[in-house]
Design a protein around this motif. Structure first.
Motif, PDB file in Angstrom:
ATOM      1  N   HIS A  98     -19.264 -10.589  28.413  1.00 36.97           N
ATOM      2  CA  HIS A  98     -18.331 -11.318  27.556  1.00 36.97           C
ATOM      3  C   HIS A  98     -16.918 -10.736  27.666  1.00 36.97           C
ATOM      4  CE1 HIS A  98     -17.465 -13.587  23.732  1.00 36.97           C
ATOM      5  NE2 HIS A  98     -16.488 -12.703  23.716  1.00 36.97           N
ATOM      6  N   ALA A 101     -15.367 -11.152  31.080  1.00 37.20           N
ATOM      7  CA  ALA A 101     -14.932 -12.545  31.227  1.00 37.20           C
ATOM      8  C   ALA A 101     -13.535 -12.735  30.642  1.00 37.20           C
ATOM      9  CB  ALA A 101     -15.928 -13.485  30.559  1.00 37.20           C
ATOM     10  N   TYR A 104     -10.976 -11.867  33.072  1.00 36.91           N
ATOM     11  CA  TYR A 104     -10.769 -12.916  34.067  1.00 36.91           C
ATOM     12  C   TYR A 104     -10.145 -14.186  33.475  1.00 36.91           C
ATOM     13  CZ  TYR A 104     -13.317 -10.156  37.482  1.00 36.91           C
ATOM     14  OH  TYR A 104     -13.707  -9.156  38.344  1.00 36.91           O
ATOM     15  N   ILE A 106     -11.366 -16.053  30.839  1.00 39.41           N
ATOM     16  CA  ILE A 106     -12.317 -17.012  30.279  1.00 39.41           C
ATOM     17  C   ILE A 106     -12.326 -16.852  28.764  1.00 39.41           C
ATOM     18  CG2 ILE A 106     -14.733 -17.745  30.250  1.00 39.41           C
ATOM     19  CD1 ILE A 106     -14.936 -16.536  33.116  1.00 39.41           C
ATOM     20  N   LEU A 111     -17.067 -19.355  27.108  1.00 37.60           N
ATOM     21  CA  LEU A 111     -18.202 -18.424  27.074  1.00 37.60           C
ATOM     22  C   LEU A 111     -19.363 -18.997  26.274  1.00 37.60           C
ATOM     23  CD1 LEU A 111     -16.326 -15.042  26.716  1.00 37.60           C
ATOM     24  CD2 LEU A 111     -17.787 -15.734  28.622  1.00 37.60           C
TER      25      LEU A 111
END
Length: 117
Positions: A98, A101, A104, A106, A111
């Motif tokens: 999580h 992410a 990156y 996200i 998610l």
């Protein structure tokens, strides 16, 4: 707390779970450190992890010599949420994925769609 694990043992578990992540997930992490803390600043047990830094998608604002971004994994909230070691490993794994992410770019909504939030 449902489960007890000392700081050193919990840190070792986090490192073990990091080692189990796919190489392509961690290979792109640039200027990021992983930190274990007991609890979030507000003392709550609600937050399992935190990405503190600039997402890769926002790195155009990132300067030379910036302090490393941090991915923080909170020990006590994990222990309070988990009943056994298998559940703890799974939850630490999910938290790492999580927060990585977020590095990156996200967001939480995506998610949730992917089942990682």
């Amino acid at each position: 707390m449902s489960l007890y694990l000392g700081v050193e043992d919990f840190e070792r578990l986090v490192v073990d779970e990091l080692d189990r992540l796919p190489d392509d997930m961690v290979a792109g992490l640039d200027n990021v450190v992983f930190v274990v803390e007991d609890r979030p600043e507000d003392g709550s047990l609600d937050l399992l992890g935190l990405y503190d830094g600039w997402a890769l998608t926002e790195r155009d604002r990132y300067g030379v010599g910036e302090l490393p971004d941090r991915i923080i994994v909170y020990r006590e909230p994990h222990l309070a949420a988990c009943g056994d070691m298998d559940e703890l490993r799974d939850e630490v794994h999910t938290t790492l994925v999580h927060e990585i992410a977020h590095f990156y770019g996200i967001d939480d909504e995506r998610l949730h769609e992917l089942g990682w939030a």
